[in-house]
Design a protein around this motif. Structure first.
Motif, PDB file in Angstrom:
ATOM      1  N   GLY A 527       0.784  -1.238  -0.072  1.00  0.00           N
ATOM      2  CA  GLY A 527       0.002  -0.111   0.102  1.00  0.00           C
ATOM      3  C   GLY A 527       0.886   1.319  -0.161  1.00  0.00           C
ATOM      4  N   LYS A 528       2.219   1.295  -0.330  1.00  0.00           N
ATOM      5  CA  LYS A 528       2.870   2.327  -0.537  1.00  0.00           C
ATOM      6  C   LYS A 528       2.797   2.972  -1.777  1.00  0.00           C
ATOM      7  N   ALA A 529       2.766   4.253  -2.034  1.00  0.00           N
ATOM      8  CA  ALA A 529       2.714   4.681  -3.351  1.00  0.00           C
ATOM      9  C   ALA A 529       4.090   4.840  -3.974  1.00  0.00           C
ATOM     10  N   GLN A 530       4.324   4.554  -4.961  1.00  0.00           N
ATOM     11  CA  GLN A 530       5.786   4.333  -5.768  1.00  0.00           C
ATOM     12  C   GLN A 530       5.977   5.734  -6.425  1.00  0.00           C
ATOM     13  N   LYS A 536       8.793   8.726 -13.174  1.00  0.00           N
ATOM     14  CA  LYS A 536       9.318   7.969 -14.401  1.00  0.00           C
ATOM     15  C   LYS A 536       8.281   8.249 -15.480  1.00  0.00           C
ATOM     16  N   MET A 537       7.038   8.006 -15.270  1.00  0.00           N
ATOM     17  CA  MET A 537       6.022   8.195 -16.129  1.00  0.00           C
ATOM     18  C   MET A 537       5.664   9.791 -16.406  1.00  0.00           C
ATOM     19  N   MET A 538       5.750  10.493 -15.454  1.00  0.00           N
ATOM     20  CA  MET A 538       5.276  11.799 -15.687  1.00  0.00           C
ATOM     21  C   MET A 538       6.496  12.624 -16.580  1.00  0.00           C
ATOM     22  N   PRO A 549      12.127  12.678 -27.783  1.00  0.00           N
ATOM     23  CA  PRO A 549      11.842  11.314 -27.179  1.00  0.00           C
ATOM     24  C   PRO A 549      12.184  10.775 -25.936  1.00  0.00           C
ATOM     25  N   PRO A 550      11.385   9.701 -25.340  1.00  0.00           N
ATOM     26  CA  PRO A 550      11.586   9.356 -23.919  1.00  0.00           C
ATOM     27  C   PRO A 550      12.956   9.007 -23.764  1.00  0.00           C
ATOM     28  N   LEU A 551      13.642   8.930 -22.631  1.00  0.00           N
ATOM     29  CA  LEU A 551      14.857   8.647 -22.077  1.00  0.00           C
ATOM     30  C   LEU A 551      15.222   7.203 -22.718  1.00  0.00           C
ATOM     31  N   GLY A 552      16.297   7.193 -23.257  1.00  0.00           N
ATOM     32  CA  GLY A 552      16.727   5.631 -23.559  1.00  0.00           C
ATOM     33  C   GLY A 552      16.348   5.347 -25.184  1.00  0.00           C
TER      34      GLY A 552
END
Length: 555
Positions: A527-530, A536-538, A549-552
């Protein structure tokens, strides 16, 4: 020498002695003291055991482990959701001195392989499947050479699996002389459990805990909420984590209270049904679990009048949630606990009779036989009221991270203080407030911003159910503030509405630059928010929006 009370250092009471016994000895005592009283209810399995019945079942499985060649110090893995067999293997492995390795039910193939190989498990007890995961198929994907010590797999249930024993194959006629001799040779200071950290910040580390660590932590936690053999603890939190297996199972063991499992995994309906049907007096959960229960439109149709106490821990608790739990769930004596896997877990806890403002706004005072201090970047203890890193010392501190002396030395200093990485403030009465994570702190244009403060403010919005605030990379300011919020059921929450709530009410630099209204947060199974996943998503979303482009990916 009398400690300087102007400094952020306190030592817990020592009037109650530490328990000097193993988990197996504690179970023997429970079976003698409360033989015919209820010990365990697993509602989804329609199973009810007294302490005598539980003790006998543990003897059968402990004897089965011995027959399979498992000995003191061998590692026994458990990969399953909440069930009666989980508790049995916990107590049975402890009875013979094997080290229980608890495995997160949400783990995927690579993570399970890492844990089994890292801990060097000789035997694995596993569910056949859980939700959409086929555990047996996942295990078959792993190269046996990656886990050279793993000799035996045991699957729960009746289904026959090639190369895998059934749970019933593990049960044997109790070999009482062998078990008695083994128990006499065990020490409370023996390692008995390896718990891999829940991974909110990165790759898991295996906290190695002893009988003394976790049995005493359970004992003092149970004393704090006044548990007795008249209590029934509703345990919807996962057993693989300290919250379930220590504060749930072992606190019941040391007090004689009954363990009640509502289901395999958390479900607010099953929790409410269990409370009503079993007359539960205590309820455990992380804030998100309580928030989900309080949000139910049919809450008033359940009888929760038997509840009186419980523990909310695992993540910061919004003050509004605390007040609602006390009023709407009848949990007048609920406590807030704080700690970490590495400290067995709790080192602070509020008291059942603490004033509302202390129970809603702090994580309480230092636990018995523990020490706590707040230090600055130079390691010196700070004056009362100043924010710094929370550190703890005492019986609850782990032996170390399994097979990782360097990471152990980074966490536990030469004087035995466990450094939490959490920011905290201690007041003159010794109450502690957790104000954030050192790594979570956002540095925006030179301003230090603490996400917890903004989260608490966002939760004053009448349409916001939960909020998470974190930093995202910004070319101009270094970092910018981002907020993800979940709307209350039926609410029409907008980004503009969130921003309007902030502007003029908090400093301009704390107003989130980016806001997203989301249905849920990425969470650990406890139940801990990651936040690292949200970040990363944001950041990927923002890079795409800027035309990068996204990283990578190639530029």
């Amino acid at each position: 020498m009398t400690p300087d009370r102007t400094l952020s250092y306190r030592k817990g009471p020592t009037d109650g002695p530490l328990l000097n016994q193993t988990i197996g000895q504690a179970l023997r005592r429970a079976a003698l003291q409360w033989p015919d009283e209820l010990a365990l209810v697993s509602r989804h399995q329609r199973l009810r055991w007294t302490w005598r019945e539980l003790d006998r079942e543990v003897d059968r499985v402990a004897s089965g482990l011995l027959h399979l060649g498992i000995r003191k110090g061998d590692r026994v893995g458990i990969w399953a959701a909440n069930c009666a067999e989980w508790a049995v293997i916990q107590f049975a492995s402890a009875r013979i001195g094997a080290i229980l390795v608890t495995i997160n039910p949400a783990y995927r193939v690579s993570e399970v392989e890492y844990v089994l190989a890292k801990a060097g498990c000789s035997l694995l007890v596993t569910a056949a499947r859980f939700k959409t995961s086929d555990y047996i198929a996942m295990l078959r994907e792993i190269d046996p050479n990656a886990m050279p010590l793993l000799r035996i797999k045991v699957a729960l249930g009746e289904e026959v699996q090639e190369g895998v024993l059934r749970w019933d194959d593990l049960r044997a006629e109790p070999d009482v002389p062998a078990l008695t001799a083994l128990e006499a040779a065990l020490s409370p200071d023996d390692a008995i459990n390896v718990q891999f950290t829940s991974g909110t910040t990165g790759f898991p580390k295996g906290a190695t805990l002893t009988h003394r660590n976790i049995l005493n932590n359970a004992h003092f936690t149970g004393r704090t909420i006044n548990l007795t053999n008249a209590d029934r603890i509703c345990i919807p939190v996962p057993l693989y984590h300290c919250f379930g297996m220590v504060l749930g199972n072992l606190a019941a063991l040391t007090s004689g209270a009954a363990m009640v499992y509502p289901g395999e995994a958390y479900d607010p309906t099953l929790v409410l049904q269990a409370i009503e049907a079993e007359g539960c007096t205590a309820l455990y959960g992380v804030p998100t679990m309580f928030i989900a229960i309080l949000a139910r439109t049919d809450l008033d149709s359940y009888n929760v009048s038997t509840l009186r106490t419980g523990i909310m821990a695992g993540a910061p608790c919004p003050a509004t949630t605390m007040r609602q739990v006390m009023d709407q769930l009848n949990m007048r004596e609920i406590t807030i606990g704080y700690g970490m896997t590495e400290t067995s877990p709790l080192t602070t806890q509020t008291a059942t009779d603490d004033p509302l403002e202390e129970r809603a706004g702090t994580v309480g005072r230092v636990h018995p036989h523990a020490e706590a201090k707040i230090v600055g970047p130079d390691g010196k203890t700070l004056p009362i009221g100043e924010q710094g890193e929370y550190c703890s010392r005492g019986y609850a501190v782990m032996q170390g991270y399994w097979d990782e002396p360097e990471r152990t030395a980074e966490a536990i200093d030469a004087d035995g203080w466990m450094h939490s990485g959490d920011l905290a403030v201690m007041d003159e009465k010794g109450y502690i407030r957790i104000t954030g994570r050192i790594k979570d702190m956002v540095i925006r244009g030179g301003e230090n911003i603490y996400p917890r403060e903004i989260e608490e403010f966002l939760l004053t919005h009448p349409q916001i159910q939960d909020a998470q605030v974190f930093g995202v990379a910004d070319e101009k300011l270094g970092e910018e503030v981002c907020a993800w919020v979940i709307a209350k059921p039926g609410a029409e929450l907008s980004v503009d509405g969130v921003l309007a709530h902030c502007r003029g009410n908090i400093a301009h630099y704390k107003v989130p630059r980016h806001v997203r209204v989301v249905p849920r947060f990425p969470m650990t199974v406890t139940g801990k928010a990651q936040k690292f996943q949200m970040r990363k998503m944001m950041e990927t979303e923002l890079r795409i929006a800027r035309g990068s482009p996204p990283l990578g990916e190639p530029q």
